[in-house]
Design a protein around this motif. Structure first.
Motif, PDB file in Angstrom:
ATOM      1  N   TRP A 275      -7.491   3.326 -28.334  1.00  0.00           N
ATOM      2  CA  TRP A 275      -7.493   1.879 -28.567  1.00  0.00           C
ATOM      3  C   TRP A 275      -8.903   1.411 -28.918  1.00  0.00           C
ATOM      4  O   TRP A 275      -9.093   0.576 -29.799  1.00  0.00           O
ATOM      5  CB  TRP A 275      -6.969   1.186 -27.314  1.00  0.00           C
ATOM      6  N   VAL A 276      -9.913   1.975 -28.237  1.00  0.00           N
ATOM      7  CA  VAL A 276     -11.306   1.584 -28.489  1.00  0.00           C
ATOM      8  C   VAL A 276     -11.747   2.023 -29.881  1.00  0.00           C
ATOM      9  O   VAL A 276     -12.394   1.245 -30.602  1.00  0.00           O
ATOM     10  CB  VAL A 276     -12.246   2.176 -27.413  1.00  0.00           C
ATOM     11  N   VAL A 277     -11.417   3.262 -30.280  1.00  0.00           N
ATOM     12  CA  VAL A 277     -11.859   3.706 -31.605  1.00  0.00           C
ATOM     13  C   VAL A 277     -11.156   2.918 -32.715  1.00  0.00           C
ATOM     14  O   VAL A 277     -11.721   2.739 -33.798  1.00  0.00           O
ATOM     15  CB  VAL A 277     -11.652   5.225 -31.825  1.00  0.00           C
ATOM     16  N   ALA A 278      -9.942   2.455 -32.452  1.00  0.00           N
ATOM     17  CA  ALA A 278      -9.281   1.589 -33.427  1.00  0.00           C
ATOM     18  C   ALA A 278     -10.058   0.286 -33.588  1.00  0.00           C
ATOM     19  O   ALA A 278     -10.271  -0.201 -34.707  1.00  0.00           O
ATOM     20  CB  ALA A 278      -7.839   1.308 -32.993  1.00  0.00           C
ATOM     21  N   ALA A 279     -10.500  -0.286 -32.470  1.00  0.00           N
ATOM     22  CA  ALA A 279     -11.303  -1.512 -32.522  1.00  0.00           C
ATOM     23  C   ALA A 279     -12.644  -1.250 -33.196  1.00  0.00           C
ATOM     24  O   ALA A 279     -13.131  -2.081 -33.977  1.00  0.00           O
ATOM     25  CB  ALA A 279     -11.508  -2.049 -31.107  1.00  0.00           C
ATOM     26  N   ILE A 280     -13.253  -0.103 -32.915  1.00  0.00           N
ATOM     27  CA  ILE A 280     -14.514   0.254 -33.568  1.00  0.00           C
ATOM     28  C   ILE A 280     -14.310   0.383 -35.075  1.00  0.00           C
ATOM     29  O   ILE A 280     -15.135  -0.082 -35.873  1.00  0.00           O
ATOM     30  CB  ILE A 280     -15.073   1.572 -32.986  1.00  0.00           C
ATOM     31  N   GLY A 281     -13.214   1.001 -35.454  1.00  0.00           N
ATOM     32  CA  GLY A 281     -12.909   1.130 -36.877  1.00  0.00           C
ATOM     33  C   GLY A 281     -12.746  -0.209 -37.565  1.00  0.00           C
ATOM     34  O   GLY A 281     -13.230  -0.408 -38.682  1.00  0.00           O
ATOM     35  N   LEU A 282     -12.077  -1.139 -36.903  1.00  0.00           N
ATOM     36  CA  LEU A 282     -11.931  -2.484 -37.471  1.00  0.00           C
ATOM     37  C   LEU A 282     -13.284  -3.165 -37.618  1.00  0.00           C
ATOM     38  O   LEU A 282     -13.546  -3.845 -38.617  1.00  0.00           O
ATOM     39  CB  LEU A 282     -11.006  -3.320 -36.586  1.00  0.00           C
ATOM     40  N   ALA A 283     -14.133  -2.993 -36.603  1.00  0.00           N
ATOM     41  CA  ALA A 283     -15.464  -3.605 -36.660  1.00  0.00           C
ATOM     42  C   ALA A 283     -16.295  -3.010 -37.794  1.00  0.00           C
ATOM     43  O   ALA A 283     -16.998  -3.737 -38.513  1.00  0.00           O
ATOM     44  CB  ALA A 283     -16.181  -3.416 -35.326  1.00  0.00           C
ATOM     45  N   VAL A 284     -16.225  -1.691 -37.966  1.00  0.00           N
ATOM     46  CA  VAL A 284     -16.955  -1.046 -39.065  1.00  0.00           C
ATOM     47  C   VAL A 284     -16.434  -1.531 -40.404  1.00  0.00           C
ATOM     48  O   VAL A 284     -17.200  -1.836 -41.326  1.00  0.00           O
ATOM     49  CB  VAL A 284     -16.838   0.500 -38.959  1.00  0.00           C
ATOM     50  N   GLY A 285     -15.121  -1.610 -40.522  1.00  0.00           N
ATOM     51  CA  GLY A 285     -14.524  -2.076 -41.769  1.00  0.00           C
ATOM     52  C   GLY A 285     -14.928  -3.494 -42.112  1.00  0.00           C
ATOM     53  O   GLY A 285     -15.073  -3.848 -43.279  1.00  0.00           O
ATOM     54  N   ALA A 286     -15.144  -4.319 -41.101  1.00  0.00           N
ATOM     55  CA  ALA A 286     -15.545  -5.710 -41.320  1.00  0.00           C
ATOM     56  C   ALA A 286     -17.047  -5.843 -41.530  1.00  0.00           C
ATOM     57  O   ALA A 286     -17.537  -6.942 -41.777  1.00  0.00           O
ATOM     58  CB  ALA A 286     -15.107  -6.561 -40.134  1.00  0.00           C
ATOM     59  N   GLY A 287     -17.781  -4.717 -41.420  1.00  0.00           N
ATOM     60  CA  GLY A 287     -19.227  -4.772 -41.592  1.00  0.00           C
ATOM     61  C   GLY A 287     -19.966  -5.212 -40.350  1.00  0.00           C
ATOM     62  O   GLY A 287     -21.149  -5.556 -40.406  1.00  0.00           O
ATOM     63  N   PHE A 288     -19.284  -5.188 -39.212  1.00  0.00           N
ATOM     64  CA  PHE A 288     -19.874  -5.595 -37.949  1.00  0.00           C
ATOM     65  C   PHE A 288     -20.516  -4.372 -37.299  1.00  0.00           C
ATOM     66  O   PHE A 288     -20.125  -3.923 -36.218  1.00  0.00           O
ATOM     67  CB  PHE A 288     -18.770  -6.176 -37.070  1.00  0.00           C
ATOM     68  N   PHE A 289     -21.551  -3.838 -37.963  1.00  0.00           N
ATOM     69  CA  PHE A 289     -22.086  -2.523 -37.626  1.00  0.00           C
ATOM     70  C   PHE A 289     -22.747  -2.479 -36.243  1.00  0.00           C
ATOM     71  O   PHE A 289     -22.599  -1.501 -35.511  1.00  0.00           O
ATOM     72  CB  PHE A 289     -23.096  -2.067 -38.692  1.00  0.00           C
ATOM     73  N   TYR A 290     -23.496  -3.500 -35.908  1.00  0.00           N
ATOM     74  CA  TYR A 290     -24.192  -3.484 -34.624  1.00  0.00           C
ATOM     75  C   TYR A 290     -23.206  -3.425 -33.467  1.00  0.00           C
ATOM     76  O   TYR A 290     -23.359  -2.617 -32.533  1.00  0.00           O
ATOM     77  CB  TYR A 290     -25.089  -4.714 -34.486  1.00  0.00           C
ATOM     78  N   ALA A 291     -22.181  -4.273 -33.516  1.00  0.00           N
ATOM     79  CA  ALA A 291     -21.185  -4.289 -32.445  1.00  0.00           C
ATOM     80  C   ALA A 291     -20.423  -2.966 -32.395  1.00  0.00           C
ATOM     81  O   ALA A 291     -20.134  -2.457 -31.307  1.00  0.00           O
ATOM     82  CB  ALA A 291     -20.213  -5.451 -32.650  1.00  0.00           C
ATOM     83  N   ALA A 292     -20.111  -2.403 -33.564  1.00  0.00           N
ATOM     84  CA  ALA A 292     -19.390  -1.134 -33.607  1.00  0.00           C
ATOM     85  C   ALA A 292     -20.226  -0.013 -33.000  1.00  0.00           C
ATOM     86  O   ALA A 292     -19.726   0.796 -32.211  1.00  0.00           O
ATOM     87  CB  ALA A 292     -19.017  -0.793 -35.046  1.00  0.00           C
ATOM     88  N   GLY A 293     -21.515   0.031 -33.381  1.00  0.00           N
ATOM     89  CA  GLY A 293     -22.395   1.071 -32.851  1.00  0.00           C
ATOM     90  C   GLY A 293     -22.605   0.936 -31.358  1.00  0.00           C
ATOM     91  O   GLY A 293     -22.605   1.928 -30.620  1.00  0.00           O
ATOM     92  N   LEU A 294     -22.771  -0.298 -30.882  1.00  0.00           N
ATOM     93  CA  LEU A 294     -22.974  -0.539 -29.456  1.00  0.00           C
ATOM     94  C   LEU A 294     -21.716  -0.183 -28.662  1.00  0.00           C
ATOM     95  O   LEU A 294     -21.803   0.414 -27.582  1.00  0.00           O
ATOM     96  CB  LEU A 294     -23.350  -2.005 -29.224  1.00  0.00           C
ATOM     97  N   ALA A 295     -20.551  -0.546 -29.207  1.00  0.00           N
ATOM     98  CA  ALA A 295     -19.292  -0.204 -28.539  1.00  0.00           C
ATOM     99  C   ALA A 295     -19.100   1.307 -28.482  1.00  0.00           C
ATOM    100  O   ALA A 295     -18.627   1.849 -27.472  1.00  0.00           O
ATOM    101  CB  ALA A 295     -18.114  -0.856 -29.267  1.00  0.00           C
ATOM    102  N   CYS A 296     -19.476   1.987 -29.559  1.00  0.00           N
ATOM    103  CA  CYS A 296     -19.389   3.446 -29.591  1.00  0.00           C
ATOM    104  C   CYS A 296     -20.304   4.062 -28.529  1.00  0.00           C
ATOM    105  O   CYS A 296     -19.908   4.987 -27.813  1.00  0.00           O
ATOM    106  CB  CYS A 296     -19.752   3.964 -30.981  1.00  0.00           C
ATOM    107  N   LEU A 297     -21.509   3.532 -28.408  1.00  0.00           N
ATOM    108  CA  LEU A 297     -22.459   4.031 -27.411  1.00  0.00           C
ATOM    109  C   LEU A 297     -21.933   3.824 -25.999  1.00  0.00           C
ATOM    110  O   LEU A 297     -21.965   4.739 -25.161  1.00  0.00           O
ATOM    111  CB  LEU A 297     -23.801   3.316 -27.578  1.00  0.00           C
TER     112      LEU A 297
END
Length: 230
Positions: free
Chosen positions: A109-131
């Motif tokens: 579920w988290v990687v799906a949300a990270i993928g959506l964030a990356v797709g939207a260009g929300f890179f900082y939030a995606a990277g922080l969530a991944c970390l």
């Protein structure tokens, strides 16, 4: 400033590559722990979510030129969030004694949300969530194993001679080794050669105790014919 209805191939490549990288990092931890959904599954989920987000944001540019057409990039994203639950549910197993796979389902579920964030260009939030997800899965997993899972419940099944004092000998051995017997039941075991009993026990093992050693010690008790542990 980027045209809101156009994204060049370079940005598409960067976003999809980041999805593969971030999903792969989380999937690698699951793979190392031998869970049902591993490296490839997490990569595919994150990559697919990113593609859906890109499609939602930039794939319908032609329709934006039509009259009375309203585009909502969040609509496809919402379907990903709800739909990923079916995939996550497939990783949850109920064995009759315990439920496993909840963490893996949550990581999907988290990687799906990270993928959506990356797709939207929300890179900082995606990277922080991944970390943070990696910290939760990897670092906290080590701490949990070291400090919170030092004593595990194990289910033992023994077949032993139906002789006076047999149950006392089994219990005495376990208590002497520091184990804690949580549940215990005794039934007659069908055997035409000798009279046997089936002893079923739920044991909380002592800190640092090995299941294999406990099984071996029980098996070498006089009168014990077989030992099984799950």
């Amino acid at each position: 400033m980027m045209n809101p209805w156009f994204i060049d191939p370079l940005h598409i490549t960067i976003r999809l590559a980041l999805a593969v990288l971030m999903g792969g990092l989380i999937g690698f931890e699951r793979e190392q722990s031998s869970h049902a959904a591993g490296l490839r599954t997490h990569i595919l989920v994150c990559l697919g979510a990113t593609l859906v987000m890109l499609l939602s944001m930039y794939g319908f540019a032609d329709f934006a030129k039509l009259d009375n057409v309203r585009l909502d990039p969040a609509r496809l994203a919402a379907q990903v969030i709800s739909g990923i639950g079916f995939l996550g549910a497939g990783t949850i197993l109920f064995t009759g004694k315990s439920i496993t796979g909840l963490t893996t389902a949550a990581s999907l579920w988290v990687v799906a949300a990270i993928g959506l964030a990356v797709g939207a260009g929300f890179f900082y939030a995606a990277g922080l969530a991944c970390l943070f997800a990696l910290m939760s899965l990897f670092v906290l997993n080590i701490l949990e194993k070291k400090y919170l899972r030092t004593k595990k419940l194990r289910h033992f099944k023994l077949e032993a001679l139906d002789a006076p004092g047999m149950l006392s000998k089994v219990s005495a051995l376990l208590v002497r080794q520091g184990h804690d017997i949580q549940k215990l039941s005794v039934e007659e075991s069908s055997n035409q050669v000798e009279s046997l009993i089936a002893i079923q026990m739920t044991i909380r093992l002592a800190k640092g105790a090995k299941v294999s050693q406990t099984v071996d010690d029980l098996h070498h008790l006089e009168g014990v014919r077989s030992v099984a542990c799950d």
